[in-house]
Design an enzyme around this catalytic site. Structure first.
Site, mmCIF file in Angstrom:
data_model
loop_
_atom_site.group_PDB
_atom_site.id
_atom_site.type_symbol
_atom_site.label_atom_id
_atom_site.label_comp_id
_atom_site.label_asym_id
_atom_site.label_seq_id
_atom_site.Cartn_x
_atom_site.Cartn_y
_atom_site.Cartn_z
ATOM 1 N N ARG A 38 24.273 -11.996 21.133
ATOM 2 C CA ARG A 38 25.399 -12.940 21.257
ATOM 3 C C ARG A 38 24.935 -14.297 21.776
ATOM 4 O O ARG A 38 25.498 -15.326 21.413
ATOM 5 C CB ARG A 38 26.477 -12.364 22.171
ATOM 6 C CG ARG A 38 27.286 -11.289 21.471
ATOM 7 C CD ARG A 38 28.371 -10.737 22.344
ATOM 8 N NE ARG A 38 29.251 -9.880 21.552
ATOM 9 C CZ ARG A 38 30.142 -9.059 22.071
ATOM 10 N NH1 ARG A 38 30.266 -8.970 23.375
ATOM 11 N NH2 ARG A 38 30.908 -8.321 21.300
ATOM 12 N N LYS A 199 39.684 5.522 13.257
ATOM 13 C CA LYS A 199 41.146 5.627 13.177
ATOM 14 C C LYS A 199 41.765 4.863 12.015
ATOM 15 O O LYS A 199 41.433 3.708 11.778
ATOM 16 C CB LYS A 199 41.751 5.074 14.475
ATOM 17 C CG LYS A 199 41.440 5.889 15.707
ATOM 18 C CD LYS A 199 42.070 5.219 16.905
ATOM 19 C CE LYS A 199 41.925 6.047 18.158
ATOM 20 N NZ LYS A 199 42.476 5.307 19.309
ATOM 21 N N GLY A 352 31.450 -5.306 15.450
ATOM 22 C CA GLY A 352 31.513 -4.005 16.118
ATOM 23 C C GLY A 352 30.505 -3.003 15.589
ATOM 24 O O GLY A 352 29.339 -3.320 15.357
ATOM 25 N N GLY A 375 37.240 -6.952 17.283
ATOM 26 C CA GLY A 375 38.701 -7.092 17.193
ATOM 27 C C GLY A 375 39.113 -8.351 16.459
ATOM 28 O O GLY A 375 40.055 -8.345 15.670
#
Length: 398
Positions: A38, A199, A352, A375
Site C-alpha cells: 500500500r 458470501k 482484497g 470494500g
C-alpha cells in the site's frame, strides 16, 4: 466520471495535503510491516508531486481501528521509516495530525515530506466532523486524494476536507476511476465477470449492476453452493447462506432474462475436514455427498470456466474460487488466474482476497489493473457513488 487529477493542477511552491492508504499489515508482536504494497502503491503520486517542487507534501493516513483513542501500537513511526527508505529522502513524522504545534512543526521542518500521526486517534475523523476537517484543511492549500481503499467512507480526511480546498485525485485513485469506472461502464465485448468468495450477500449488488453489461457470469467459491442449493443440488456441509437461496434463484432468472450465460461449478474438490482431511476426492458431478465439504472447483469446472473465458476481451474478477490460502485447495483459482493472463483480455481484479491470490501466484504484473480497495472496489462495481471520489473537482468538459 471525469475527475481532475494532480496532473491538472499547479502545485509548485504550494503546501499539498494528500490522503494515502498506509493501513498496512503488521506483525502483532514487533509491529514490523509485513507487506508494504500500500505504501508502494502511493509512490508514483508522491514522486510526481515532489518533482513539481511543492513547498511541502503533507501525508495523512489511518492505521488500524483505534476508535478515537491514542494507541501506542498504532503510531506511524515504522510507516514513516519504510516510506523514507522507499522515496530515498527523509520523512518528518509528527506526533499528532492537527493543532497549532503541528502547524508550527510543518513550517519549521527541513524535510519536504511530512507524515501526520494516525488520523483515527481523533474521533472527528470517522465522524466526518467539520471542525476536524477544517483543521486538516488549514495545514495546506491543495488536497489530493490517493486512498481508493477508503474512498467509500465519508470521513473528514476523504470527504470533509475535499469541500474546503481545491481537491483532485492522485495517480492511483485516477487509475482506479479509469479501470473500475470507465472500463466497466463500456467494456470491450465479450465481457466476462468472475465472482467468488464466501458470501452471496457481499456480491449481490455487483451482480445486479454487472448483469446489465456482462455477457457471461462465472460463479465459484463459497457463494456458489447457495446457487447450487437453489438449483436443487446437494451441497453436503459446504458453505451455505440459507436465507439467500431465494435471492440466488432470482439472480439466475434475471441473468436468463438479460441473456447472460451463467457458469456454475460442475464438480468439486471435497474433504471431510478442512484443516486435517482424512478423505479428499473429486466429485463426479455438481453434487456434494453428505458430511463432505467443497473446498475448490474441480477439473471439469476449470475446463468449463476456461472455455467461457477463451474469447473474452474484458474480464472482471472479484473473489477467489476456492480456499486458495491453503495450497491443497488453490488449484482452481490458480489455473483460472494463469489462463486469463494469457488471453490478452483487459483483466481487472477487485481488491482484497482476489488481489492476494493473484500476488500469491506471482501474476500481479500480468494483470491490466489490480484494485487497491476491497470494500471500495466492490461498491464501485455495484455502481455506487463513492463519497471520497464524488467530492473531488470535476474536469471541465470542452
Amino acid at each position: 466520471m471525469n475527475k481532475m487529477s494532480v496532473k491538472d493542477i499547479d502545485v509548485k511552491g504550494k503546501k499539498v495535503i494528500m490522503r494515502v492508504d498506509f493501513n498496512v499489515p503488521r506483525d502483532k508482536k514487533s509491529g514490523t510491516i509485513t507487506d508494504d504494497a500500500r505504501i508502494r502503491a502511493a509512490l508514483p503520486t508522491i514522486e510526481y508531486i515532489l518533482k513539481q517542487g511543492p513547498k511541502k507534501l503533507i501525508l495523512m493516513t489511518h492505521l488500524g481501528r483505534p476508535d478515537g483513542q491514542v494507541k501506542e501500537e498504532l503510531r506511524l513511526d515504522k510507516v514513516a521509516e519504510r516510506l523514507s527508505e522507499l522515496i530515498k529522502a527523509p520523512v518528518k513524522k509528527l506526533n499528532d495530525c492537527v493543532g497549532e504545534a503541528v502547524k508550527k512543526e510543518i513550517d519549521a521542518s527541513a524535510e519536504k515530506v511530512v507524515l501526520l500521526e494516525n488520523l483515527r486517534f481523533h474521533a472527528g475523523e470517522e465522524k466526518n466532523d467539520p471542525s476536524f476537517a477544517g483543521e486538516l484543511a488549514g495545514l495546506a492549500e491543495i488536497y489530493v486524494n490517493d486512498a481508493f481503499g477508503t474512498a467509500h467512507r465519508a470521513h473528514a480526511s476523504t470527504e470533509g476536507i475535499a469541500h474546503l480546498l481545491p481537491a483532485v485525485a492522485g495517480l492511483l485513485l485516477d487509475k482506479e476511476i479509469e479501470y473500475l469506472g470507465t472500463a466497466l461502464e463500456a467494456p470491450r465485448k465479450p465481457f466476462a465477470v468472475i465472482l467468488g468468495g464466501a458470501k452471496v450477500s457481499d456480491k449481490i449488488g455487483v451482480i445486479e449492476n454487472l448483469l446489465k453489461k456482462a455477457d457471461r457470469l462465472i460463479i465459484g467459491g463459497g457463494m456458489a453452493y447457495t446457487f447450487l442449493k437453489g438449483r436443487g443440488l446437494s451441497i453436503g456441509n459446504s458453505k451455505l447462506e440459507s436465507d439467500k437461496i431465494g435471492l440466488a434463484q432470482e439472480t439466475l432468472e434475471e441473468a436468463k432474462k438479460a441473456g447472460v450465460q451463467v457458469f456454475l461449478p460442475l464438480d468439486h474438490l471435497i474433504v471431510d475436514d478442512i484443516e486435517a482431511p482424512t478423505r479428499t476426492q473429486t466429485t463426479p458431478d455438481a453434487n456434494v455427498p453428505d458430511g463432505m465439504i467443497a473446498v475448490d472447483i474441480g477439473p471439469q469446472t476449470i475446463r468449463s470456466f476456461i472455455d467461457a473465458l477463451k474469447d473474452a476481451r474484458t474480464v472482471c474478477w472479484n473473489g477467489p474460487l476456492g480456499i486458495f490460502e491453503d495450497d491443497r485447495y488453490a488449484r482452481g483459482t490458480k489455473e483460472i488466474a494463469q489462463f486469463i493472463v494469457e488471453t490478452g483480455a483487459k483483466t481487472i481484479i477487485g481488491g482484497g482476497d482476489t488481489a492476494s491470490a493473484v500476488a500469491k501466484f506471482g501474476l500481479q504484473d500480468k494483470m491490466t489493473h489490480i484494485s487497491t480497495g476491497g470494500g471500495a472496489s466492490l461498491e464501485f462495481m455495484e455502481g455506487k457513488v463513492l463519497p471520497g471520489i464524488a467530492a473531488l473537482k470535476d474536469k471541465k468538459v470542452n
